[in-house]
Structure formats: structure tokens, C-alpha cells
Write a protein that holds these residues in place. Structure first.
Motif, PDB file in Angstrom:
ATOM      1  N   LEU A 156       0.909  -1.429  -0.152  1.00  0.00           N
ATOM      2  CA  LEU A 156      -0.037   0.032   0.191  1.00  0.00           C
ATOM      3  C   LEU A 156       0.806   1.289   0.039  1.00  0.00           C
ATOM      4  O   LEU A 156       0.507   2.327  -0.744  1.00  0.00           O
ATOM      5  N   ALA A 157       1.809   1.195   0.796  1.00  0.00           N
ATOM      6  CA  ALA A 157       2.661   2.406   0.895  1.00  0.00           C
ATOM      7  C   ALA A 157       3.307   2.870  -0.432  1.00  0.00           C
ATOM      8  O   ALA A 157       3.299   4.143  -0.847  1.00  0.00           O
ATOM      9  N   GLN A 158       3.985   1.777  -1.170  1.00  0.00           N
ATOM     10  CA  GLN A 158       4.572   2.067  -2.533  1.00  0.00           C
ATOM     11  C   GLN A 158       3.559   2.905  -3.666  1.00  0.00           C
ATOM     12  O   GLN A 158       3.812   3.932  -3.947  1.00  0.00           O
ATOM     13  N   GLU A 159       2.499   2.370  -3.598  1.00  0.00           N
ATOM     14  CA  GLU A 159       1.407   2.934  -4.450  1.00  0.00           C
ATOM     15  C   GLU A 159       0.889   4.023  -3.854  1.00  0.00           C
ATOM     16  O   GLU A 159       0.700   5.220  -4.807  1.00  0.00           O
ATOM     17  N   TYR A 160       0.667   4.226  -2.679  1.00  0.00           N
ATOM     18  CA  TYR A 160       0.319   5.469  -2.015  1.00  0.00           C
ATOM     19  C   TYR A 160       1.386   6.632  -2.282  1.00  0.00           C
ATOM     20  O   TYR A 160       1.046   7.843  -2.683  1.00  0.00           O
ATOM     21  N   MET A 161       2.537   6.375  -1.935  1.00  0.00           N
ATOM     22  CA  MET A 161       3.695   7.354  -2.283  1.00  0.00           C
ATOM     23  C   MET A 161       3.628   7.773  -3.668  1.00  0.00           C
ATOM     24  O   MET A 161       3.961   9.029  -4.214  1.00  0.00           O
ATOM     25  N   GLN A 162       3.596   6.717  -4.681  1.00  0.00           N
ATOM     26  CA  GLN A 162       3.742   7.056  -6.018  1.00  0.00           C
ATOM     27  C   GLN A 162       2.544   8.049  -6.288  1.00  0.00           C
ATOM     28  O   GLN A 162       2.426   9.116  -7.413  1.00  0.00           O
ATOM     29  N   ALA A 163       1.384   7.956  -5.884  1.00  0.00           N
ATOM     30  CA  ALA A 163       0.146   9.007  -6.219  1.00  0.00           C
ATOM     31  C   ALA A 163       0.259  10.168  -5.458  1.00  0.00           C
ATOM     32  O   ALA A 163       0.003  11.105  -5.981  1.00  0.00           O
ATOM     33  N   LEU A 164       1.160  10.289  -4.553  1.00  0.00           N
ATOM     34  CA  LEU A 164       1.554  11.378  -3.934  1.00  0.00           C
ATOM     35  C   LEU A 164       2.667  12.170  -4.634  1.00  0.00           C
ATOM     36  O   LEU A 164       3.064  13.525  -4.329  1.00  0.00           O
ATOM     37  N   GLY A 165       3.345  11.723  -5.899  1.00  0.00           N
ATOM     38  CA  GLY A 165       4.406  12.247  -6.515  1.00  0.00           C
ATOM     39  C   GLY A 165       5.578  12.121  -5.703  1.00  0.00           C
ATOM     40  O   GLY A 165       6.588  12.971  -5.939  1.00  0.00           O
ATOM     41  N   VAL A 166       5.893  11.243  -4.732  1.00  0.00           N
ATOM     42  CA  VAL A 166       7.011  11.068  -4.208  1.00  0.00           C
ATOM     43  C   VAL A 166       7.802   9.828  -4.822  1.00  0.00           C
ATOM     44  O   VAL A 166       7.111   8.491  -5.179  1.00  0.00           O
ATOM     45  N   PRO A 167       9.079   9.986  -5.424  1.00  0.00           N
ATOM     46  CA  PRO A 167       9.945   8.713  -6.101  1.00  0.00           C
ATOM     47  C   PRO A 167       9.888   7.582  -5.097  1.00  0.00           C
ATOM     48  O   PRO A 167      10.175   7.727  -3.886  1.00  0.00           O
ATOM     49  N   THR A 168       9.611   6.569  -6.011  1.00  0.00           N
ATOM     50  CA  THR A 168       9.388   5.268  -4.962  1.00  0.00           C
ATOM     51  C   THR A 168       9.483   4.098  -5.874  1.00  0.00           C
ATOM     52  O   THR A 168       9.329   3.780  -7.192  1.00  0.00           O
ATOM     53  N   SER A 169      10.111   2.891  -5.016  1.00  0.00           N
ATOM     54  CA  SER A 169       9.872   1.718  -5.780  1.00  0.00           C
ATOM     55  C   SER A 169       8.234   1.266  -5.730  1.00  0.00           C
ATOM     56  O   SER A 169       7.366   2.056  -5.379  1.00  0.00           O
ATOM     57  N   ARG A 170       7.950   0.490  -6.648  1.00  0.00           N
ATOM     58  CA  ARG A 170       6.451   0.129  -7.072  1.00  0.00           C
ATOM     59  C   ARG A 170       5.794  -1.160  -6.581  1.00  0.00           C
ATOM     60  O   ARG A 170       6.833  -2.059  -6.483  1.00  0.00           O
ATOM     61  N   SER A 171       4.601  -1.450  -6.511  1.00  0.00           N
ATOM     62  CA  SER A 171       4.126  -2.620  -6.076  1.00  0.00           C
ATOM     63  C   SER A 171       3.401  -3.239  -7.254  1.00  0.00           C
ATOM     64  O   SER A 171       2.657  -2.590  -8.076  1.00  0.00           O
ATOM     65  N   LEU A 172       3.790  -4.555  -7.470  1.00  0.00           N
ATOM     66  CA  LEU A 172       3.292  -5.386  -8.693  1.00  0.00           C
ATOM     67  C   LEU A 172       2.035  -6.280  -8.343  1.00  0.00           C
ATOM     68  O   LEU A 172       0.722  -6.079  -8.640  1.00  0.00           O
ATOM     69  N   THR A 173       2.519  -7.351  -7.461  1.00  0.00           N
ATOM     70  CA  THR A 173       1.474  -8.266  -6.952  1.00  0.00           C
ATOM     71  C   THR A 173       1.793  -8.471  -5.451  1.00  0.00           C
ATOM     72  O   THR A 173       2.761  -8.241  -4.973  1.00  0.00           O
ATOM     73  N   LEU A 174       0.618  -9.058  -4.873  1.00  0.00           N
ATOM     74  CA  LEU A 174       0.873  -9.725  -3.505  1.00  0.00           C
ATOM     75  C   LEU A 174       0.128 -11.052  -3.347  1.00  0.00           C
ATOM     76  O   LEU A 174      -1.029 -11.265  -3.842  1.00  0.00           O
ATOM     77  N   TYR A 175       0.921 -12.028  -3.049  1.00  0.00           N
ATOM     78  CA  TYR A 175       0.298 -13.518  -2.930  1.00  0.00           C
ATOM     79  C   TYR A 175       0.574 -13.970  -1.413  1.00  0.00           C
ATOM     80  O   TYR A 175       1.735 -13.603  -0.875  1.00  0.00           O
ATOM     81  N   VAL A 176      -0.197 -14.776  -1.163  1.00  0.00           N
ATOM     82  CA  VAL A 176      -0.037 -15.253   0.197  1.00  0.00           C
ATOM     83  C   VAL A 176      -0.070 -16.756   0.321  1.00  0.00           C
ATOM     84  O   VAL A 176      -0.935 -17.458  -0.514  1.00  0.00           O
ATOM     85  N   SER A 177       0.471 -17.400   1.134  1.00  0.00           N
ATOM     86  CA  SER A 177       0.511 -18.911   1.315  1.00  0.00           C
ATOM     87  C   SER A 177      -0.875 -19.203   2.224  1.00  0.00           C
ATOM     88  O   SER A 177      -1.149 -18.767   3.199  1.00  0.00           O
ATOM     89  N   LYS A 178      -1.542 -20.241   1.739  1.00  0.00           N
ATOM     90  CA  LYS A 178      -2.839 -20.886   2.467  1.00  0.00           C
ATOM     91  C   LYS A 178      -2.359 -21.689   3.532  1.00  0.00           C
ATOM     92  O   LYS A 178      -3.312 -21.956   4.581  1.00  0.00           O
ATOM     93  N   SER A 179      -1.078 -22.367   3.417  1.00  0.00           N
ATOM     94  CA  SER A 179      -0.837 -23.130   4.637  1.00  0.00           C
ATOM     95  C   SER A 179       0.402 -22.798   5.258  1.00  0.00           C
ATOM     96  O   SER A 179       0.742 -23.499   6.341  1.00  0.00           O
ATOM     97  N   GLU A 180       1.472 -22.097   4.771  1.00  0.00           N
ATOM     98  CA  GLU A 180       2.580 -22.088   5.449  1.00  0.00           C
ATOM     99  C   GLU A 180       2.390 -20.643   6.490  1.00  0.00           C
ATOM    100  O   GLU A 180       2.119 -19.401   5.936  1.00  0.00           O
ATOM    101  N   THR A 181       3.005 -20.843   7.655  1.00  0.00           N
ATOM    102  CA  THR A 181       3.271 -19.810   8.487  1.00  0.00           C
ATOM    103  C   THR A 181       4.648 -19.665   9.013  1.00  0.00           C
ATOM    104  O   THR A 181       5.306 -20.799   9.056  1.00  0.00           O
ATOM    105  N   VAL A 182       4.967 -18.441   9.594  1.00  0.00           N
ATOM    106  CA  VAL A 182       6.210 -18.340  10.276  1.00  0.00           C
ATOM    107  C   VAL A 182       5.896 -17.609  11.742  1.00  0.00           C
ATOM    108  O   VAL A 182       4.834 -16.923  11.765  1.00  0.00           O
ATOM    109  N   THR A 183       6.654 -17.868  12.536  1.00  0.00           N
ATOM    110  CA  THR A 183       6.410 -17.237  14.098  1.00  0.00           C
ATOM    111  C   THR A 183       7.194 -16.002  14.047  1.00  0.00           C
ATOM    112  O   THR A 183       8.291 -16.055  13.754  1.00  0.00           O
ATOM    113  N   ARG A 184       6.645 -14.808  14.444  1.00  0.00           N
ATOM    114  CA  ARG A 184       7.351 -13.509  14.741  1.00  0.00           C
ATOM    115  C   ARG A 184       6.946 -13.045  15.986  1.00  0.00           C
ATOM    116  O   ARG A 184       5.649 -13.104  16.569  1.00  0.00           O
TER     117      ARG A 184
END
Length: 495
Positions: A156-184
Motif C-alpha cells: 500500500l505504501a509504495q502505491e500511495y507514495m507514487q500517487a503523492l508524487g514521491v519517487p518510490t519503488s512500485r508494487s506489482l503483486t501480492l500473494y499469500v500462502s494458504k498453509s505456510e506460516t512463520v512465527t514472529r
């Protein structure tokens, strides 16, 4: 992969997922670790449109496989192996090596980011990188994964910053695993702890971020350190190659290729200074704080790169710092100083390539020594634009800073309301978080009158108001809107 050197100790097939020292070469060929049962979360339809891609592509099975880490679906000219890069770490101009598990700096780099694609689309070169794509030799013993929570924020931040005219890396896609988790480590409900106080299982995600390149100041630094210590026979040549690569990837259209290499480096110093000072002025304009602006988080192309610990200033606070581990040195108003330290590391890294050319070296040094003045100029221009003034007014600005601090003002709402050029402070008060005294109200009214007089004398107030609105965003990033978004996503609701 065609123009730079692969690590000579790397495996041919990219099966290189354990921490190890990388002592030469520009990149390590490495295969991503695919997500188990990848599920589509979202894609940037805005960016897809810019690239000329169909929205249906994000749901295409082969496309999903590739951008969730399974390169077996890729075919030529793409390769079934990606690449990870090493870089050095310096904080405020001090070089560090202890973050590397070997204490040498040879194990620090892309621990969970693997680039898989580079191409020219509509005349613009893009590199696509899987963040959370599994461990690399630089993973320092970690799992190489990203969690859905931080991936949603970065997407969200990358595309929001782009919309505000701030030079930024961009977001293409986001995928999630239905079964893999990690502990944080994370925070218990209603926690007041500075540090995380519980461990939480998180869904694993891969976001694809896109930029002309992912070259960082810390990368140039790594090759300069190797050259300085004569780490291997080709060290200085590899430094020259990475700097040439930076010019090719990020500055080709701005630097005359017929110039001598030394003159190109002087131009590079000027252009990077211009981009970096403009970038930080833009960060201050929109209230963004890069909570950990080390040299390894500083894109050598001069755009916002690493959305690790970041946040947006809500109640105005010059010392706002979104990261509990960040300290004042990376706080909101200290970002220009952090940028200067990173620029200094860039200068120090490139300088050895000019050792044989005294005249060019002198020009190069002059550009670096002018950084603070250039930065101040950009910031003053930005504040003048936020205030709708033809030039920066130090007295008026100083008084405003005192008033907005005393009144606990919402940074975004205040400047947006000011953009309507009100004649009374009652309109501005909707941005105040605290009740103000009569004395403070009188000070506000006096400031407002002085400011309005300057604005009205400067020209057509309708045009000035329109320009101010293009400078001062209406909508701000609010953490209390983002948190429910990623919490719902963790429950499988991606709306």
C-alpha cells in the motif's frame, strides 16, 4: 546477470540457501523458495496499466507461480534462477560489520529479496524482485520469509507514495500462502510495551516490488571496501563495473554517454545529489518518516526503497519516529542529516575511481561539499510551496513551527485546510488535537493575518490555493486504517 560478475563460489543451479561468506562478484544466482498453496491477495491495477499488462494476468496460474516464487513456469529469455546481492552497512557514516554473522561484512545483503526479472517495457527498464522469496546466502540464519502484515503495509505504501508524487519503488503483486506460516515477535492486545512481548504465527506472503534497479549506496560501499582492502585482484574493477551499471540502469537518459568516465562520475554526483535532496524534501512534505535510513536502505537511484520500519506523522512532531528501535537520529526532521551521511558514503565509495584524474576529482569533491546547502535549498522551496509563498520566509516559518507544536496539530489536515486560504483560525482548528487558550488563539490569528497578506500580495489566490492543494495531500496514511486492513487479510478477507 549478463553484464555483472556472478559470485565465483556460487552453485550453478541456484540451490544456495544457507548463510555463507560471499567475498567477490556482484550477485549470487539463487532460486526463490515457492510459497505453499499460493493465493492471490491483490495487484496494483494502476501499475499494471502503466506497464500495459492485463488485470487478468494477476490471476493467471503460471503468472501466479512465478510471482509466488516458483520459477519452473518461467521460460526464455527469463531464467529459472534469480539473483540476490550483497551490500555493506553504515549508519550515519560509521561502517559496521557485526550485523554480518561472520563479523567480516561478507554475509550482509538481500537475505529474503530475490530479483527474478529485468526488462524494458514502454522504453523504461524495470527490475522485479520477490520480497519474502526465501533464504539466500545473506539470510544470516533467518527463514527468508515476509509476513502478510508487513507485505500489505509495503504494498500500500509504495502505491500511495507514487500517487503523492514521491519517487518510490512500485508494487506489482501480492500473494499469500494458504498453509505456510512463520512465527514472529509481536504485541499482545492493548500492550504498552516498547518491544514485542509475544510470539505470533503469521501467514507467509511474497510481494513483488519493482524499480529500475535495486542498487543501494550500501552496495557501492561494499565494493569500495573490498577495493580499499585489496580483498581480491579484481576488486577495483568490480567497483568500476557496479558504478557503470548504476549509470546504465538509473541515469542513462540524464548522463551523456560520450563523456569520459571521469566526467560521467561528476555528473552522477550532481544528479544523485539532486534526486536525494528532492526525495527527502518530498518525504517531509507528505509527513513520511523512513525510520531506519542507513546506507543500505538508500537507493542509489534516489527514490524511496526500503519500506521496513516506516510511518507517517499524524500529530506534528519534528522528532516523530515510527520505529521503537530507531532513535532520534532517524526521526522525521533528522532525515536530511541522515541523507547527507548516506551521500557522504556514496562520495567516499566512488572517489577511488577518480584517483588518476585530479581535475575531475576536485569537481567531484565540490559537488559533495555542496550537499548541505543543496538540501537546505530543496527544503526551503518545499516549505514555501506548502505555504503557497513565492519564497521561503524564515520568521514566519519559525513562528508556525512553534504554534503547530504547541497546538498538537494534525500535520496533513492542517496544511490541507490552510490550502483554502482561510481568514479565520476557526477553520484550522479542526486539525488541532488539544484545546487552545485565548492567548494562543490570538497568536494564531496574528500569524494567519501575516501569512494571508503575503499570499494575497503574491498573486491570484485561487491559483495559489489550487497549487497548495497539489502540494498538501488531502488523505493521509493512518495506521488505524491500515491495521484493520491487514488484520482482515490475515483472516482471508482481502477486500
Amino acid at each position: 546477470m549478463d553484464t555483472l560478475n556472478a559470485d565465483p563460489d556460487a552453485t550453478g543451479d541456484g540451490d544456495d540457501h544457507r548463510p555463507r561468506q560471499v567475498v567477490s562478484g556482484h550477485f549470487v544466482p539463487v532460486t526463490p523458495t515457492p510459497l505453499a498453496e499460493p493465493e492471490y491477495v491483490t495487484h496494483s491495477s494502476t501499475f499494471f496499466k502503466e506497464l500495459g499488462l492485463s488485470d487478468e494476468l494477476a490471476l493467471n496460474e503460471k503468472f501466479r507461480h512465478v510471482f509466488s516464487g516458483d520459477l519452473s513456469a518461467a521460460h526464455g529469455p527469463m531464467r529459472q534462477v534469480g539473483w540476490a546481492t550483497g551490500y555493506a552497512l553504515s549508519i550515519y557514516g560509521t561502517e559496521y560489520t557485526q550485523q554480518c554473522p561472520f563479523g567480516t561484512g561478507n554475509g550482509y545483503g538481500d537475505g529474503r529479496a530475490i530479483s527474478v526479472f529485468e526488462g524494458i517495457i514502454n522504453g523504461q527498464r524495470w527490475e522485479m524482485q520477490l520480497k519474502g522469496g526465501g533464504p539466500t546466502p545473506y539470510c544470516r540464519g533467518a527463514d527468508g520469509r515476509a509476513v502478510l502484515r508487513s507485505s500489505v503495509r509495503e504494498f500500500l505504501a509504495q502505491e500511495y507514495m507514487q500517487a503523492l508524487g514521491v519517487p518510490t519503488s512500485r508494487s506489482l503483486t501480492l500473494y499469500v500462502s494458504k498453509s505456510e506460516t512463520v512465527t514472529r515477535p509481536w504485541y499482545s492486545q492493548d500492550s504498552h510495551s516498547i518491544d514485542p512481548d509475544i510470539l505470533v504465527d503469521n501467514p507467509v506472503a511474497i510481494s513483488t516490488r519493482v524499480a529500475p534497479s535495486f542498487l543501494r549506496v550500501g552496495q557501492l560501499e561494499l565494493f569500495a571496501r573490498r577495493a580499499r582492502s585489496d580483498a581480491h585482484p579484481r576488486a577495483l574493477e568490480e567497483l568500476r563495473m557496479i558504478v557503470s551499471h548504476l549509470i546504465e540502469r538509473e541515469y542513462k537518459s540524464d548522463i551523456d554517454q560520450t563523456l569520459s568516465f571521469a566526467d560521467q562520475l561528476v555528473e552522477l554526483a550532481k544528479l544523485f545529489r539532486q534526486r536525494l535532496t528532492t526525495l527527502v524534501a518530498n518525504w517531509l512534505r507528505v509527513g513520511y518518516c523512513q525510520g531506519n535510513f542507513n546506507s543500505d536502505n538508500c537507493a542509489a537511484g534516489g527514490f524511496t526503497l526500503d519500506y521496513g520500519p516506516f510511518g507517517f506523522c499524524e500529530i506534528f512532531d519534528p522528532w516523530f519516529q515510527p520505529w521503537t528501535g530507531g532513535g532520534k537520529h532517524f526521526s522525521f526532521f533528522n532525515q536530511p542529516v541522515a541523507a547527507e551521511a548516506n551521500y557522504h558514503m556514496f562520495w567516499q565509495s566512488v572517489r577511488p575511481l577518480l584517483a588518476e584524474d585530479a581535475e575531475s576529482l576536485e569537481h567531484f569533491d565540490q559537488v559533495c561539499h555542496g550537499f548541505a546547502e543543496a538540501m537546505q535549498g530543496q527544503i526551503q522551496t518545499m516549505w514555501a510551496a506548502k505555504l503557497g509563498l513565492p519564497e521561503f520566509n524564515p520568521e514566519l516559518f519559525k513562528e508556525l513551527m512553534q504554534l503547530i507544536t504547541q497546538s498538537e496539530v494534525d500535520y496533513t489536515i492542517f496544511f490541507r485546510e490552510l490550502s483554502h486560504i482561510p481568514d479565520d483560525i476557526s477553520v484550522l482548528k479542526k486539525s488541532f488535537y488539544s484545546k487552545t487558550s485565548q492567548q494562543l488563539d490570538e497568536q494564531w490569528q496574528s500569524w494567519l493575518k501575516s501569512w494571508r497578506d503575503l499570499v494575497i500580495n503574491a498573486g491570484n489566490s485561487t491559483e495559489i490555493s489550487t497549487k497548495m492543494k497539489q502540494t498538501n495531500p488531502k488523505y493521509a496514511w493512518r495506521e488505524w486504517l491500515i491495521v484493520p486492513a491487514y488484520q482482515q487479510a490475515m483472516q482471508g478477507d482481502y477486500t
